[in-house]
Motif scaffolding. Structure first.
Motif, PDB file in Angstrom:
ATOM      1  N   ARG A 171     -30.634  18.290   8.541  1.00 37.83           N
ATOM      2  CA  ARG A 171     -30.002  17.326   9.443  1.00 37.83           C
ATOM      3  C   ARG A 171     -29.567  17.979  10.763  1.00 37.83           C
ATOM      4  NH1 ARG A 171     -30.657  12.032   8.744  1.00 37.83           N
ATOM      5  NH2 ARG A 171     -28.472  11.348   8.927  1.00 37.83           N
ATOM      6  N   ILE A 172     -29.188  19.243  10.730  1.00 35.32           N
ATOM      7  CA  ILE A 172     -28.868  19.929  11.983  1.00 35.32           C
ATOM      8  C   ILE A 172     -30.079  19.870  12.910  1.00 35.32           C
ATOM      9  CG2 ILE A 172     -28.313  22.130  13.076  1.00 35.32           C
ATOM     10  CD1 ILE A 172     -26.813  22.881  10.498  1.00 35.32           C
ATOM     11  N   ARG A 231     -23.599  28.979   1.931  1.00 35.13           N
ATOM     12  CA  ARG A 231     -24.741  28.494   1.156  1.00 35.13           C
ATOM     13  C   ARG A 231     -25.963  28.180   2.006  1.00 35.13           C
ATOM     14  NH1 ARG A 231     -21.985  23.840  -2.393  1.00 35.13           N
ATOM     15  NH2 ARG A 231     -24.133  23.531  -3.118  1.00 35.13           N
ATOM     16  N   LEU A 232     -25.768  27.970   3.295  1.00 37.55           N
ATOM     17  CA  LEU A 232     -26.909  27.596   4.139  1.00 37.55           C
ATOM     18  C   LEU A 232     -27.983  28.672   4.210  1.00 37.55           C
ATOM     19  CD1 LEU A 232     -25.437  25.590   7.162  1.00 37.55           C
ATOM     20  CD2 LEU A 232     -26.146  24.787   4.918  1.00 37.55           C
ATOM     21  N   LEU A 256     -21.624  37.270   7.131  1.00 35.72           N
ATOM     22  CA  LEU A 256     -22.013  35.871   7.285  1.00 35.72           C
ATOM     23  C   LEU A 256     -22.050  35.493   8.762  1.00 35.72           C
ATOM     24  CD1 LEU A 256     -22.579  33.091   5.924  1.00 35.72           C
ATOM     25  CD2 LEU A 256     -20.134  32.639   6.164  1.00 35.72           C
ATOM     26  N   LEU A 257     -21.028  35.893   9.507  1.00 39.39           N
ATOM     27  CA  LEU A 257     -21.003  35.575  10.925  1.00 39.39           C
ATOM     28  C   LEU A 257     -22.206  36.170  11.649  1.00 39.39           C
ATOM     29  CD1 LEU A 257     -17.197  36.174  11.661  1.00 39.39           C
ATOM     30  CD2 LEU A 257     -18.342  33.994  11.249  1.00 39.39           C
ATOM     31  N   GLU A 317     -29.281  22.178   1.578  1.00 42.59           N
ATOM     32  CA  GLU A 317     -30.656  22.019   2.074  1.00 42.59           C
ATOM     33  C   GLU A 317     -30.742  20.841   3.036  1.00 42.59           C
ATOM     34  OE1 GLU A 317     -35.232  21.899   0.287  1.00 42.59           O
ATOM     35  OE2 GLU A 317     -33.506  22.283  -1.013  1.00 42.59           O
ATOM     36  N   ARG A 318     -30.086  19.748   2.681  1.00 41.60           N
ATOM     37  CA  ARG A 318     -30.088  18.572   3.549  1.00 41.60           C
ATOM     38  C   ARG A 318     -29.314  18.843   4.837  1.00 41.60           C
ATOM     39  NH1 ARG A 318     -30.470  12.950   3.886  1.00 41.60           N
ATOM     40  NH2 ARG A 318     -28.739  12.024   5.047  1.00 41.60           N
TER      41      ARG A 318
END
Length: 512
Positions: free
Chosen positions: A245-246, A263-264, A292-293, A240-241
């Motif tokens: 931060r991105i 997980r993002l 995922l990609l 989550e962080r």
């Protein structure tokens, strides 16, 4: 030849007010970073550290890690990064092998090295200190005091052949081995890396990987510092962080293992997250699903699969962006500072044939520290034998097949676990998987797959699906569902050495 200390001082003059290092609420400009690092370098020199001596850092990811690294570089010392998550056995083995002249740590983190370094006398167990070997009986100096001292280090000459760092392998196959990187090998790696990914001083790397490994230090921190860019250091893996931060730091570059990328998309705020700043995104070390990609590509993030190992200084092969999108299973081409061969039984392989990738070039390590036998075994006629199996097509594009030591020989047929894991990773019901060989009285070895998913998994149905994807020869003879996530290494990869024990535990019939 310009070496890293020269570059660090250059950027302090050329971009003094630009950000160099960010960690949580701490922000260092280039002027402030070099001022703090000069104080640390002066303290190391006062303690007798000479050019070429080794200095260890035993800290979690933090801003002080970067200050300590730049400081020891200014003093002419070589970095020995130590991971706080290592056990005492591994830390002591590295300490004895590296014979460091100083250690940056806290008494709490460095407790297992108390026999090697003088750590008594710190204000608290969590006070960051600079310590000398125990034999010198010098009390530790608070790191903050040295960094704020305003002292200037004596400028020392750094030669290209001088040792810059010793990165120890994870030790999964035995005692850790120290890979020797000189200033020349690091410079060669950086040239190939920066050219292939088009880095500039405006880039901002978000560092999630442990700085104690080449993946965090040499792939992320060092390139940003070398080109006057900004390193944003995360103290822990918090999806989550990371997502926040991105956005908030406008990160342009990230590299993470697949387990973290996966997980993002599951965290709150994913749907509305602005990831448009992320120009370079990379992964490696495990199969990545096309699903995922695709999820990241829908948000404008193009994740590339890359190849590297500690002995190469981190990165060895990188695909151009268009190739990575068209053929995501490939790792592209060797860096410009590397030559590569694909070898089987001493001969070069034909296109498409599986063999071990051998490399040579100026970025390859100089050998294993104080281990001539292992160094000799790792090279053949000047080529480093990676132990990794790949194929290369007619165009020169490389695809990683597996580690040579992971190969399963069942009924005389070579079967590569990574190929099966890629097929498993493409299925939505599989969150994690690990494939390995188990003894079999008929076939010599049988292929076993351990799988874990968010919902119930039917092994028989999964086996039928795999037969369609892989054919009967490569389909695991046994599929075991783990109710808990699979064991991980300190770098968040599947811990292959622990899979047989987990398989044995899960295979015990329940008591009546």
């Amino acid at each position: 030849m310009i070496c890293l200390p020269d570059l660090f001082r250059y950027w302090a003059n050329f971009r003094p007010d630009d950000e160099a290092v960010v960690c949580e609420e701490t922000r260092y400009t280039w002027r402030a970073l070099i001022a703090a690092a000069e104080g640390v370098a002066a303290e190391l020199q006062e303690r007798g550290v000479q050019p070429g001596d080794r200095v260890a850092i035993l800290l979690p990811n933090c801003a002080e890690w970067a200050v300590a690294y730049v400081g020891l570089s200014l003093a002419g010392a070589a970095l020995v990064p130590l991971n706080p998550r290592f056990g005492s056995f591994e830390l002591e083995a590295i300490a004895e092998n590296a014979d460091c002249a100083a250690l940056v740590t806290t008494p709490a983190a460095g407790r297992s090295l108390a026999a090697h370094f003088a750590l008594d006398g710190a204000e608290t167990e969590d006070t960051l200190v600079i310590a000398s070997p125990a034999a010198r009986a010098l009390p530790p100096t608070p790191f903050a005091r040295a960094a704020a001292s305003g002292a200037l280090a004596r400028q020392v000459a750094t030669s290209p052949d001088q040792l810059a760092a010793i990165f120890y392998t994870s030790g999964s196959t035995g005692l850790p081995k120290g890979t020797m990187q000189t200033h020349a090998t690091v410079a060669a790696f950086l040239m190939g890396y920066i050219l292939s990914l088009k880095f500039t001083s405006d880039d901002r790397a978000l560092i999630v990987a442990p700085l104690a490994f080449t993946g965090g230090c040499l792939s992320l921190l060092v390139p940003m510092l070398a080109i006057g860019a900004c390193a944003i250091i995360e103290p822990a893996v918090d999806p989550e962080r990371i997502l926040h931060r991105i956005e908030s730091e406008r990160a342009t570059f990230m590299t993470m293992v697949p387990a973290i990328w996966e997980r993002l998309p599951e965290v709150p705020g994913w749907a509305d997250a602005d990831l448009s700043s992320l120009r370079v995104a990379m992964t490696g070390g495990a199969p990545v699903s096309r699903e995922l990609l695709a999820r990241f590509r829908a948000k404008g993030v193009r994740i590339r699969q890359v190849y590297g190992c500690t002995e190469l200084g981190a990165m060895g092969c990188t695909p151009p962006e268009d190739l990575a999108m068209a053929r995501p299973e490939t790792v592209g081409f060797p860096q410009v500072t590397l030559e590569a061969r694909v070898v089987h039984d001493g001969r070069d392989c034909a296109p498409g044939e599986t063999g071990e990738i051998w490399v040579r070039g100026p970025q390859v390590m100089r050998g294993y520290w104080r281990d001539e036998a292992q160094t000799a075994a790792a090279f053949a006629d000047g080529w480093f034998r990676t132990g990794d199996l790949v194929t290369r097509d007619e165009a020169g594009v490389i695809t990683v097949v597996d580690r040579l030591k992971n190969m399963v020989i069942s009924g005389g047929v070579n079967i590569y676990p990574a190929e099966i894991e890629r097929a498993l990773a493409s299925l939505p019901m599989i969150a994690e998987c690990g494939v390995f060989g188990a003894p079999d009285p008929r076939w010599g070895e049988k292929v076993v797959a351990l799988v874990h998913g968010p919902e119930a998994i039917d092994p028989d149905a999964l086996r039928a699906t795999l037969r369609e994807l892989l054919g009967p020869l490569k389909t695991p003879r046994e599929i075991v569902v783990s109710p808990a996530p699979l064991p991980k290494t300190v770098t968040n990869k599947i811990a292959r050495t622990e899979l047989p024990a987990l398989y044995a535990t899960l295979s015990i019939p329940p008591a009546d």
